[in-house]
Structure formats: structure tokens, C-alpha cells
Design an enzyme around this catalytic site. Structure first.
Site, PDB file in Angstrom:
ATOM      1  N   ARG A  97       0.939  -1.139  -0.030  1.00 54.98           N
ATOM      2  CA  ARG A  97       0.175  -0.068  -0.046  1.00 54.98           C
ATOM      3  C   ARG A  97       0.871   1.215  -0.214  1.00 54.98           C
ATOM      4  NH1 ARG A  97      -3.347  -0.799   5.570  1.00 54.98           N
ATOM      5  NH2 ARG A  97      -4.837   0.342   4.379  1.00 54.98           N
ATOM      6  N   GLY A 106      -3.994   9.624  -7.105  1.00 53.73           N
ATOM      7  CA  GLY A 106      -3.037   9.381  -7.949  1.00 53.73           C
ATOM      8  C   GLY A 106      -1.859   8.780  -7.428  1.00 53.73           C
TER       9      GLY A 106
HETATM   10  P1  ADP Z   1      -6.217   3.838   0.028  1.00 49.00           P
HETATM   11  O1  ADP Z   1      -5.370   4.477   0.207  1.00 49.00           O
HETATM   12  O2  ADP Z   1      -7.005   3.888  -1.153  1.00 49.00           O
HETATM   13  O3  ADP Z   1      -7.298   3.845   1.461  1.00 49.00           O
HETATM   14  P2  ADP Z   1      -5.574   1.268   1.162  1.00 49.00           P
HETATM   15  O4  ADP Z   1      -4.157   0.899   1.146  1.00 49.00           O
HETATM   16  O5  ADP Z   1      -6.289   1.498   2.412  1.00 49.00           O
HETATM   17  O6  ADP Z   1      -5.759   2.161  -0.260  1.00 49.00           O
HETATM   18  O7  ADP Z   1      -6.178  -0.224   0.601  1.00 49.00           O
HETATM   19  C1  ADP Z   1      -7.364  -0.041  -0.070  1.00 49.00           C
HETATM   20  C2  ADP Z   1      -8.274  -1.321   0.522  1.00 49.00           C
HETATM   21  O8  ADP Z   1      -7.369  -2.520   0.626  1.00 49.00           O
HETATM   22  C3  ADP Z   1      -8.561  -1.028   2.168  1.00 49.00           C
HETATM   23  O9  ADP Z   1      -9.783  -0.547   2.137  1.00 49.00           O
HETATM   24  C4  ADP Z   1      -8.731  -2.572   2.368  1.00 49.00           C
HETATM   25  O10 ADP Z   1     -10.050  -3.116   2.215  1.00 49.00           O
HETATM   26  C5  ADP Z   1      -7.819  -3.481   1.391  1.00 49.00           C
HETATM   27  N1  ADP Z   1      -6.709  -3.707   2.243  1.00 49.00           N
HETATM   28  C6  ADP Z   1      -5.334  -3.106   2.272  1.00 49.00           C
HETATM   29  N2  ADP Z   1      -4.408  -3.896   3.129  1.00 49.00           N
HETATM   30  C7  ADP Z   1      -5.054  -5.283   3.380  1.00 49.00           C
HETATM   31  C8  ADP Z   1      -4.866  -6.202   4.293  1.00 49.00           C
HETATM   32  N3  ADP Z   1      -3.582  -6.201   4.753  1.00 49.00           N
HETATM   33  N4  ADP Z   1      -5.586  -7.221   4.310  1.00 49.00           N
HETATM   34  C9  ADP Z   1      -6.997  -7.097   3.603  1.00 49.00           C
HETATM   35  N5  ADP Z   1      -7.214  -6.110   3.010  1.00 49.00           N
HETATM   36  C10 ADP Z   1      -6.371  -5.001   3.006  1.00 49.00           C
HETATM   37 MG    MG Z   2      -7.624   2.970   2.832  1.00 46.03          MG
END
Ligand code: ADP
Ligand code: MG
Ligand code: MG
Length: 885
Positions: A97, A106
Site C-alpha cells: 500500500r 494519483g
Molecule cells: P487507500 O489509500 O485507497 O485507502 P488502502 O491501502 O487503504 O488504499 O487499501 C484499499 C483497501 O485494500 C482497504 O480498504 C482494504 O480493504 C484493502 N486492504 C489493504 N490492506 C489489506 C490487508 N492487509 N488485508 C486485507 N485488505 C487490505
Molecule cells: Mg484506505
């Protein structure tokens, strides 16, 4: 030892903390903080923003030691979770992430299920005894990896999925069987190979490396770069990268995923607010594939998880002392938190939350005041487009004056006035506006111009009127003759409806529904606190009794600028003004001035009366002459009759007054020096108004202001004239009036010689519009063609007409303040330029010790709030340097 680039979080302990956003990004800091609070967060680690910056510096190579630290922390994660990355029995899967200091569109989207390959997939299937789940995860991963990391069009995969659903006659992904998904996974790998001429990477470590590099790489992606430029965010911050154990919301009906706010983000109501989906992975909620249900329903479906979630959100809110948004996932009845951050909210929610949190004793009044974004407050002071309305945007210009307006298109000011008389709502559409258009601008609901910048005539006047304006909308082409304008191949005729959004710059086809934001008790409460904490006075720029009344309604503490030339533009007066300017003799001028005197006097009576004993700074005439000259031959002919001067002679005189550079020409006090009778008349009008009101026991404080002084002798002479008239008038009325005579500081020379000027000035008022023009040698009216490029290319960080150029203009201001007060210690000083209502400039004015700012009536609450925040900034206040309007 190598620098620390990787911060672990897991098993109730994190190496990072919530206040390390610079290093760990917002998401990483939040994950660390939640972990330390004992909230269940899947283990993982954050690679720092410094690593990202080092990555770019080294030509897209990892800084030395980083990868080793990644491998190390991955081992810790494995140990924590009792799983192994790439294992053939019990494989660990990861999410990768992005997460910068500021939440930013972006940036790279999240990649889920990383670590899957043909081997680990079988292990997952064996372990969960759920083939469908395994293949579902795999096909999602291949799609995400190809799309997000490798940049392959997502549709290449989605289309195949759609075909499969059609063949099977099902509507939802969830209706596909394990075998269907297995087939899809095989097809997806083939698509990957075809698109990228490489096999889908089977080595989990290679997958991880590629994903991390893609996160870093996205920092300089086009969209992210543009977003930062537009929002004044530095390109040097870099993004962090979070690598975290996957938890699965799609393992059946005791699993799910959701997002929530600890309070309602649009109303501020203290009520848990959010949505979730059972049996789904995070992306499903956002992608809108299925419609999520309100989070309160979780109470019935999974009561234990719901109770735990409620406890967690309350704990988090208490800890952060702010409204938060959170993301969570439930895997087979176990709840995990995946994100938390301070939640975005509407202006009215911001007010409500701040006021409520004070009542709840969660924060104190000072913090409440600092929580409100001055720029956001603007939303509440104007009409806006119903947020629920679906609109068709056809073009975008500059958001020159906030609010919204609906009306039929009209192309001339006169017609706009005529239409308004018939109670028709019109939008005045012009290539650009001039002072001649004021009446039409006033009559129109909103103004759209094709040319001109944020400080063009249209923009400045509209803001002063509190009227919605979209300026410099280059996409439209106006044909005044045919009474149409075009955007691309769309033609809009006179009488067609359009809607303007002056807050965003959008031009919308048709009639959008407008709503008035409610000014609630919360607003009043915050403003009461604001008044307790600010030192800087806030006045209004107002030229008419009506404006003065509006200003008082917004809490003005006086008028900082009353421009007398605006009074001259009215139909009945402009003729007398032209006579005055065009006459060749003192007698001729005096004849014209005699006509103007009673008119001016009645204006001043109106304004001084309205302001009920508050100070009113009246600036004597300061027109660039050309603004008053007759433009058409018809005008000249009409004038020749009433002046009894031959047309030819008048025409010649008119031509002789033409200036090459009117802004630097015969204007301001230069006019007063050459034709003292003009200022004499104005001083008399002011003083007679003041004396008459005083006699009626109405308190008045006129402050007479001489414009465009560059040399002390200009002020000295003008002061003599004004003072003589004032004394005469007071003697004539046999009364006493507290009046003062001061000057504008709007030329560099005045700032530089402010100590010489001070003995002749009772006050200084910084005219920062002209001071910016003359300091930069930059004509505001012509800057529209290149200044935006300057900002875009980073030559200038900000438009100096929008926010005070602190290093140039600001230094001159400081110099003038110091020099002025070295002569007169307690000299009253204020600012009356457009900057007086812009939050960053207000902070600056507070810092340099001005007594007040003066701004458009509609910006008074914003200026007050910024002033209070500036004053509180020393006591743990927030950094306003990024706040813009
Ligand atoms: P954003 O910055 O768009 O919020 P995220 O990094 O929070 O992006 O990721 C988007 C979605 O991916 C999260 O809302 C979550 O549901 C899912 N996600 C991210 N990391 C995990 C994880 N370790 N396990 C399960 N789902 C995840
Ligand atoms: Mg998020
Ligand atoms: Mg000026």
C-alpha cells in the site's frame, strides 16, 4: 550501520508512532499508532519516505541496506503470524500500500494477495479447503498486479470476466464457481504474457520488489505530480510504502470488509457512520460492484465484531480527539483494523464536531477554533449546488468568486440590468468585464468571463459583491453579434440556462438545483470563540450603504476602504464626472464638481450612518482616468451638448487624455495635486456629511485617505487642502468631529520613505494590490496571460495577487511599519488590498503587527478565523502555511 529505512508493526508493538507522518506517511503512522494502542492490526512494516527519496536520487535503485531490512522485517512478520512468505504449506500473503504524508489521489493503488503463485495457491486451497476462495484471490491478484504494478489496462481482464459471466448466465462475480475462476486465472496469466511479453512472476520476492518499486515510482506519476502542483504540496516529501499481512474479508459469511467515520462527515452528528459488505475484499466496497449496507447492520449479522468495532472506534476517537475515518476487515469472525486517519468533513460538519467536542470536554475552545479551515468556511457563506444534484459540466474556468449561480445566458451588461428589472435571473457572459459593466454584474446572478485571471476586473468586483464568478474560462468562445457562445461543438444561445460553480470554476449546462448552506448556532458559537482569541481587527471594504450593512451583518469592525470612484459610475453621475475631467478650466471643473458634491455627500451620510460610530476610511478619488472617459462618439456628442463645448474640441481633449500606461499615469493624488478642487470637493462632502450627522447626535469617525502617495510632499500638500476644508466645514457647522487624515502605502517609494511621510499621516493603510503591481513591475490586468504559467512551472510558488509575496512586498510592508512607527509609535496601520481576506496573508498581517485587515464583507468570518488562528499559533497552533482559498 545502514540507515533505518523500515519500521515494523505487529504483536501490539510498533517501531513507529502516530506523529511520524513525515517519515511513515499518514497510513503508516496510523497503523503504528493503532498497533501501539493494542488495537488488532495485521502485522507488517512501513518503508519510509526517505527510502523513496533515496530511491529516486540513486536512479530508481534501492538505497543500500533497505532490502536487507525488508527481508528482516518480513521474517518478523512471518514469525508473528506463524506463516511463511512463498511457503508451499502455510503461505503468508501481503498487501502493498502506498501512503504519503497527505492523503493524495494519483498515488499507486493497493495490491492485495501478493505472494500468490501456482504453488502457494494450492497451499491456500488445501489450508482453507476452499478452492473457490483460492482461485478468486488469484484472479484478483493477477489483475491488480498487471494493472497497478505493470500498467496493463484493467479492462483487458474485466472483459474476459464479463464474457465468462455471460456464458454462465450469472450477474455477480460471487455466482461464479471454483472451476470458472480456475479457468479465469489461466486465461489471465495468458493475457499477462501477451501484454507484457513475460510470464506472470512466480517468485514472491520478485513480486514484492516490483510492487514496492511501483509504489515509489507512483510518487512521480503524472496524476500525483499534477495534484501536488495544484495543491501546493512539495514534491520532495516522497511516499512511504506499507507492506502488510493479508486478512480476508471474502472467506464466507462470517467475513467482510467496511469503511466508517466515527461521526457523520456531512452533518457532524455524533453517530457512527459507515458501510460494509459481507464476504468481500476491500476493493469491492470502493468499486461499487455490490451495494454496501449501513455499518449498523453489522450488529445483527456479527454482533461480537460489531461491539468490538464500536469499542475500537471510541477508543481511537478519544485518543486522537478528532473525528476519524477507519477501514476494517473481518476474517472468519475476527476483526482487524486496516487504516485510520482524521476524517474529511464538510464545513458545517467541521463546525458541529468542533463545538460538540468542546461540550464533551474532548478538546478546548482554542483547539476548536484551530480545527476549522478558513478556506472551507467560505462554503458556508454562499449558495452552493445541491451536492446530490447530477450535473453536466461543459467547461472549467478559474474559481474566481465562490458560490453558485443559475440563470439564462446574456451577453451585455445593459441587457442584464433590463432582465433583472423584470425579475429574470441571468448569467452575464463576457469576454472580459470593465467598470462599465458594474451595473450588469450587480444585476446578474453570476458572471462568466472567457479571459482574465483571479484578479481580473470581473473577479475582484464579483468577490467584492459576494457574487459567483467563473473567470478566464478559455474553453468558451463568445460571439457577441450572434449572441451565442460555444464550447467545442456545443452552442449555447442567449436565453439558455447555465449554472456556474464559482467555488470550483465549473460551468454547467442547464439549471442545477442550488441550496443555501445553513448558518447554524455552531457557526455563531465558533465566531464567539474566534473573537475571544484574535488580536487583529477586521474591517470591510465597502463602497455603498448596502455593502456597509452586509459588512456589519458579518461582524465588520469598521470600513477599511470606501472607494469614492465607484460612486461615480452610476448612470446619473458619470456625465458630471466626465464633464469634470474633460473641462479645460477651473470654472468648468467647479461647475461639474458642484453637481457632484451633493451626490457624494448623500453617499457619505448613508455609509457613516450605517456604520454607527465605527471608523470609516474614505479614499479620495483614485481612478485611472481612462475608466471614466467617454468611449463612444455618441457619449461625446451628448456631453458636448450639456457642456456647451464643440464636439471636435471635446474629442481632441478626450484623445489628449489618453495614457499609454494608465495604472502608472495621472491618477490618485497626482490628480489631487494638479486639480486640488477635486479633492477639496470630496473633503467637503465628507466633512459636511460628518458634521450633519454629528449635529443629529450620530457618532461618526471619518478617516480620510490619500491614495498613491510616493513622495512626502504629495501628502503634505493634499493634507493641507483637506485639513483646511475640514476646519472650514467644522467651523461652519459649529460642531466637533473626530476625523483623521492618512495615506495608502501602495508604492515602493512610500514604503521606503515611510518615516519621512509619517509626520503628515495619522494612519497607514497598505494597498497591497498596487504595491504588488509596482514592486513586481507587473500589471495585474495583463498578468493573466503569463502568471498562471509562472505558477504552473514553479517559477512562483503562488500568485502574488492572491497571497502576499512575503519576501518582496512583505518586506516593504515591514519596513514601512517599522519606519512609520519609529516616528509615531502608536500609528494605526491596516491593509485594504484584496489580500486582507486571504488566510495566509491575514496570518502575515498579524505577525507584522498591523492593527486590522480589511476585506470583502463576505470574507469577514474567514479573516477573523485566520486572525484568531494566527494569534493562537504560538500555543500549539496549526500550520496555516498550506491553507488557501
Ligand atoms: P487507500 O489509500 O485507497 O485507502 P488502502 O491501502 O487503504 O488504499 O487499501 C484499499 C483497501 O485494500 C482497504 O480498504 C482494504 O480493504 C484493502 N486492504 C489493504 N490492506 C489489506 C490487508 N492487509 N488485508 C486485507 N485488505 C487490505
Ligand atoms: Mg484506505
Ligand atoms: Mg491603489
Amino acid at each position: 550501520m545502514a540507515k533505518k529505512y523500515v519500521y515494523f508493526f505487529g504483536n501490539k508493538k510498533a517501531e513507529g508512532k502516530g506523529d511520524m507522518k513525515d517519515l511513515l506517511g499518514g497510513k503508516g503512522a496510523g497503523l503504528a499508532e493503532m498497533t501501539n494502542l493494542g488495537i488488532p492490526v495485521p502485522s507488517g512494516f512501513t518503508i519510509t519516505t526517505e527510502a523513496c527519496n533515496a530511491f529516486f536520487k540513486a536512479g530508481k535503485k534501492h538505497p543500500s541496506g533497505m532490502w536487507k531490512q525488508v527481508e528482516n522485517d518480513l521474517k518478523k512478520v512471518e514469525k508473528d503470524m506463524g506463516m511463511k512468505f512463498g511457503d508451499s504449506k502455510n503461505p503468508l500473503l501481503l498487501s502493498v500500500r502506498s501512503g504519503a504524508k497527505f492523503s493524495m489521489p494519483g498515488m499507486m493503488d493497493t495490491v492485495l494477495n501478493l505472494g500468490l503463485n501456482d504453488v502457494t495457491l494450492q497451499a491456500i486451497i488445501n489450508k482453507t479447503n476452499n478452492k473457490r476462495f483460492g482461485y478468486d484471490a488469484y484472479r484478483r491478484f493477477i489483475t491488480m498486479f498487471a494493472n497497478i504494478v505493470m500498467g496493463v489496462d484493467r479492462m483487458k481482464f474485466e472483459n474476459v470476466l464479463e464474457v465468462m459471466k455471460e456464458q454462465k448466465g450469472v450477474a455477480n462475480d460471487t455466482d461464479l464457481t471454483a472451476e470458472d475462476l480456475e479457468k479465469l486465472s489461466e486465461q489471465f496469466k495468458k493475457i499477462y504474457k501477451k501484454e507484457l511479453k513475460k510470464d506472470f512472476p512466480q517468485d514472491p520476492y520478485e513480486q514484492l520488489k516490483m510492487a514496492i518499486n511501483a509504489v515509489f515510482g507512483s510518487w512521480f506519476g503524472e496524476r500525483a505530480y499534477k495534484y501536488r502542483t495544484l495543491n501546493g504540496i512539495s514534491h520532495d516529501l516522497g511516499t512511504a510504502c506499507n507492506v502488510q499481512t493479508m486478512v480476508f474479508g471474502n472467506m464466507g459469511n462470517t467475513s467482510g470488509t467496511g469503511v466508517a467515520f466515527t461521526r457523520n462527515p456531512s452533518t457532524g452528528e455524533k453517530k457512527f457512520f459507515g458501510e460494509f459488505l459481507l464476504n468481500a475484499q476491500g476493493e469491492d466496497v470502493v468499486a461499487g460492484i455490490r451495494t454496501p449496507v449501513p455499518v449498523s447492520r453489522l450488529q445483527k449479522k456479527l454482533p461480537k465484531c460489531y461491539d468490538q468495532l464500536v469499542k475500537i472506534y471510541k477508543k481511537l476517537e478519544k485518543h486522537y480527539k478528532d473525528m476519524l475515518d477507519i477501514e476494517f476487515t473481518i476474517q472468519e469472525g475476527t476483526l482487524y483494523m486496516l487504516q485510520t486517519r482524521v476524517g474529511k468533513r464538510t464545513a458545517s460538519a467541521a463546525l458541529r464536531i468542533a463545538v460538540n467536542m468542546v461540550k464533551e470536554k474532548l478538546i478546548d475552545k482554542k483547539i476548536a477554533v484551530q480545527r476549522i479551515d478558513p478556506a472551507q468556511l467560505d462554503q458556508l457563506l454562499h449558495l452552493m449546488i445541491d451536492p446530490k444534484a447530477k450535473v453536466e459540466k461543459i467547461a472549467k474556468g478559474l474559481p474566481a468568486s465562490p458560490g453558485a449561480a443559475v440563470g439564462t445566458v446574456i451577453f451585455t451588461a445593459d441587457e442584464a440590468e433590463a432582465a433583472a428589472e423584470k425579475n429574470e435571473k441571468v448569467i452575464l457572459v463576457r469576454t472580459e468585464t470593465s467598470p462599465d459593466d458594474i451595473g450588469g454584474m450587480y444585476a446578474a446572478q453570476g458572471i462568466l468571463t472567457a479571459r482574465g485571471g483571479m484578479t481580473s476586473h470581473a473577479a475582484v468586483v464579483a468577490r467584492g459583491m459576494g457574487k459567483c464568478c467563473v473567470a478566464g474560462c478559455g474553453a468558451i468562445t463568445i460571439n457577441d453579434e450572434k449572441k451565442i457562445f460555444t464550447v467545442g461543438d456545443l452552442t449555447i444561445k442567449e436565453g439558455d440556462y447555465i449554472t456556474l460553480n464559482g467555488t470550483t470554476g465549473d460551468v454547467i449546462l442547464g439549471e442545477a438545483k442550488l441550496v443555501k448552506p445553513k448558518l447554524t448556532g455552531d457557526f455563531d458559537q465558533i465566531m464567539i470563540w474566534v473573537d475571544q482569541y484574535r488580536k487583529l481587527g477586521v474591517r470591510a471594504n465597502a463602497d455603498t450603504p448596502h455593502d456597509a450593512k452586509v459588512a456589519l451583518g458579518f461582524g465588520a469592525e469598521g470600513i477599511g476602504l470606501c472607494r469614492t470612484e465607484h460612486m461615480f459610475f452610476e448612470e446619473s453621475r458619470i456625465k458630471a464626472v466626465r464633464e469634470m475631467i474633460l473641462s479645460n478650466s477651473i470654472e468648468g471643473r467647479q461647475k461639474a464638481l458642484k453637481k457632484l458634491l451633493p451626490m457624494q455627500k448623500s453617499d457619505f451620510i448613508g455609509i457613516l450612518k450605517e456604520m454607527k460610530g465605527l471608523p470609516v476610511t474614505i479614499r479620495l478619488l483614485d481612478p485611472p482616468l481612462h475608466e471614466f472617459l467617454p468611449h463612444t462618439d455618441e457619449d461625446i456628442k451628448a456631453l458636448s451638448k450639456s457642456m456647451e463645448v464643440p464636439v471636435d474640441k471635446l474629442r481632441a481633449k478626450n484623445a489628449s487624455l489618453h495614457e499609454f500606461n494608465p495604472m502608472l499615469g495621472h491618477r490618485g493624488c497626482r490628480l489631487g495635486v494638479t486639480y486640488p478642487e477635486i479633492y477639496e470637493m470630496q473633503a467637503r462632502a465628507i466633512m459636511e456629511a460628518a458634521c450633519e450627522l454629528t449635529k443629529k447626535k450620530i457618532k461618526v469617525i471619518p478617516e480620510i485617505m490619500i491614495p498613491l502617495v510616493g513622495h512626502v510632499n504629495e501628502l503634505k500638500q493634499m493634507r493641507e487642502v483637506v485639513e483646511r476644508v475640514a476646519k472650514e466645514t467644522i467651523a461652519k457647522y459649529k460642531t466637533k468631529v473626530n476625523y483623521t487624515i492618512g495615506t495608502m502605502i501602495e508604492l515602493p517609494r512610500a514604503a521606503i520613505t515611510a518615516d519621512e511621510i509619517a509626520p503628515f499621516a495619522d494612519f497607514y493603510s497598505f494597498g497591497t494590490n498596487d504595491l504588488t503591481q509596482t514592486t513586481y513591475g507587473l500589471s495585474r490586468d495583463d498578468a493573466g496571460t503569463f502568471l498562471p504559467t509562472y505558477v504552473e512551472k514553479g517559477v512562483l510558488e503562488d500568485d502574488p495577487f492572491v497571497t502576499i509575496d512575503q519576501k518582496g512586498v512583505g518586506v516593504l510592508m515591514k519596513m514601512a511599519i517599522e519606519k512609520g512607527r519609529s516616528v509615531k509609535k502608536k500609528m494605526k496601520m491596516g491593509i485594504c488590498g484584496e489580500h486582507g481576506g486571504e488566510p495566509r496573508s491575514v496570518v502575515f498581517c498579524h505577525q507584522v503587527g498591523l492593527n486590522y485587515v480589511s476585506c470583502s464583507p463576505y470574507r469577514i468570518p474567514i479573516a477573523k478565523l485566520a486572525a484568531a488562528q494566527a494569534n493562537l499559533a504560538g500555543t500549539g497552533g496549526k500550520d496555516l502555511s498550506k491553507s488557501t482559498v
